[in-house]
Design a protein around this motif. Structure first.
Motif, short mmCIF file in Angstrom:
data_model
loop_
_atom_site.label_atom_id
_atom_site.label_comp_id
_atom_site.label_asym_id
_atom_site.label_seq_id
_atom_site.Cartn_x
_atom_site.Cartn_y
_atom_site.Cartn_z
N PRO A 18 0.85 -1.20 0.00
CA PRO A 18 0.00 0.00 0.00
C PRO A 18 0.88 1.25 0.00
O PRO A 18 1.96 1.25 0.60
CB PRO A 18 -0.77 -0.10 1.32
CG PRO A 18 -0.65 -1.52 1.75
CD PRO A 18 0.65 -2.02 1.20
N VAL A 53 -3.44 -0.12 4.30
CA VAL A 53 -4.43 0.19 3.26
C VAL A 53 -5.43 1.23 3.78
O VAL A 53 -5.53 1.47 4.99
CB VAL A 53 -5.20 -1.07 2.80
CG1 VAL A 53 -4.26 -2.07 2.14
CG2 VAL A 53 -5.95 -1.72 3.97
N THR A 57 -10.24 -0.77 1.53
CA THR A 57 -9.50 -1.68 0.64
C THR A 57 -9.56 -3.11 1.17
O THR A 57 -9.34 -3.36 2.36
CB THR A 57 -8.03 -1.23 0.53
OG1 THR A 57 -8.00 0.07 -0.05
CG2 THR A 57 -7.23 -2.19 -0.34
#
Lengths: 353, 74
Positions: A18, A53, A57
């Motif tokens: 991420p 994230v 997500t």
């Protein structure tokens, strides 16, 4: 339990990180912990940066992004994937399996196997073992192994012992038939220790309710609910220090090798302190055991081992072959190890989501 | 010995009342991360290496237990 495989090799490794980076000391600033204590912990445990994230997500989002990258760059073509294994503790849904979500999103062929495994920090080893077993079938030539966790979404943001350490990530490993070298595996499990790492509520045993979402103080200023991950740090630490040295000496002996034959020990990355103590007990030089993942990316659970491969060892893995000892340990409690030659790989890269 | 175990405990958790506790871990005066910090301080102060398998709650439950551990490693 010892297992032995042949005619299997890892061809590609892709790490999906991420893009959002958090700082340990900034995160700890949200708690009432003294700054001096946080700085000491950062120094001793190796806590610094981590990737997580956004709150919406899901595991499949990271996996689809990574697999699409492999297709776009022609590392592998969609129709070549005969089996898709997804190892995660954070599935998109209870039903269907996340591997089916990914298969559907990418419109992969129907004549294939999709399989989810629920595993934690030993997930890379367990996933590889499953892939090796599938490659024993005549009709399976290539397996895509996805390890993915977005565990930051299941840790209380008010749990000062866990929240500032957890990272999210995915990896995709392509395993195929080929290679003459023997691969050795060892697995041990102990379900009596299952409460040491657990999310108590949310399954059928204790469904999520308003009550399970209520946050409590655990007595050490860690505030979490039954819906959140809870870890008995002392129990896990003791399990690792007691069990893993024996696991590793047994597998090396089983393969009729010695410590000197192993080029690198690629272990799960809970924190630097635990790995230093483990290396000291095993009399392994720290230079042969990478332990810097948690300070750069956080503890990303089942993705830590591919994270080591893609960050610390990529250059070497692309160029040449070496003897590697991999080990994962945690949730279950599980301990698992692989002793195998890795490299030269076709690709070993990192992309950001 | 210029530094004492109680000094190191105060360094880790200045607000905790260790004198009134029979078991630091059960009384929530030390959690698992505190124990790791304490191990680090003990190793620096006393020049010993505490093996990983000795980093267990029982060895850090009281000043006596900690002193016994340290003395066993000298």
């Amino acid at each position: 339990m010892f297992l032995k495989f042949s005619n299997c090799s890892i061809r590609d490794v892709l790490l999906v990180l991420p893009v959002v980076e958090h700082s340990y000391l900034e995160d700890m600033g949200r708690f009432d912990a003294p700054l001096s204590r946080s700085k000491k912990l950062a120094d001793v445990m190796g806590y610094d940066k981590r990737r997580i994230v956004s709150p919406d997500t899901c595991s499949s989002d990271l996996a689809v992004f990574g697999l699409q990258h492999l297709f776009d760059t022609k590392v592998i073509l969609p129709h070549e994937i005969d089996a898709l294994i997804v190892v995660t503790q954070t599935p998109d849904h209870f039903i269907p399996p996340t591997s089916f979500v990914i298969q559907g999103e990418l419109k992969l062929k129907r004549d294939m196997i999709c399989l989810d495994l629920v595993q934690g920090c030993a997930g890379f080893i367990l996933g590889l073992i499953q892939a090796f077993m599938l490659l024993g079938q005549q009709s399976i030539d290539k397996v895509a192994l996805v390890n993915v966790d977005v565990l930051s979404r299941k840790v209380s943001s008010r749990d000062r012992n866990s929240f500032p350490l957890v990272g999210d990530a995915a990896s995709i490993t392509i395993i195929e038939k080929g290679g003459n070298e023997k691969i050795w595996a060892s697995i041990k499990v102990d379900g009596t220790g299952r409460d040491a790492l657990i999310i108590p509520a949310g399954g059928m045993r204790l469904p999520s309710t308003i009550e399970t979402s209520v946050v409590h103080d655990d007595g050490n200023s860690n505030h979490r609910a039954l819906d959140h991950l809870v870890m008995d740090g002392s129990a896990v630490f003791n399990f690792v220090q007691t069990e893993i040295p024996l696991l590793i000496s047994e597998i090396i002996s089983q393969a009729d090798l010695t410590d000197a034959d192993v080029d690198a020990y690629v272990f799960h990355q809970p924190n630097r302190f635990m790995l230093e103590k483990l290396a000291d007990k095993m009399k392994v030089p720290h230079s042969k055991m990478p332990m810097n993942v948690v300070e750069r990316f956080g503890n990303n659970s089942g993705v830590t081992i591919p994270t080591v491969l893609a960050t610390n060892l990529a250059e070497s893995l692309i160029k040449k072959s070496g003897q590697y000892c991999l080990a994962g340990f945690g949730v279950g409690l599980t301990q698992a190890s692989l002793l195998m030659r890795l490299g030269p790989l076709n690709s070993c890269n990192i992309i950001e989501f | 010995m210029s530094v004492s175990i109680p000094d190191l405990l105060k360094l880790i958790r200045p607000e905790a009342n260790f004198e009134c506790s029979d078991n630091f871990v059960e009384d929530d005066l030390l959690d698992s991360l505190d124990i790791i910090l304490l191990v680090n301080e003990i190793e620096s102060a006393f020049g010993v290496k505490i093996p990983g398998e000795q980093v267990i709650a029982n060895n850090f439950s009281s000043v006596d237990a900690i002193e016994k551990l340290v003395n066993s490693l000298k």
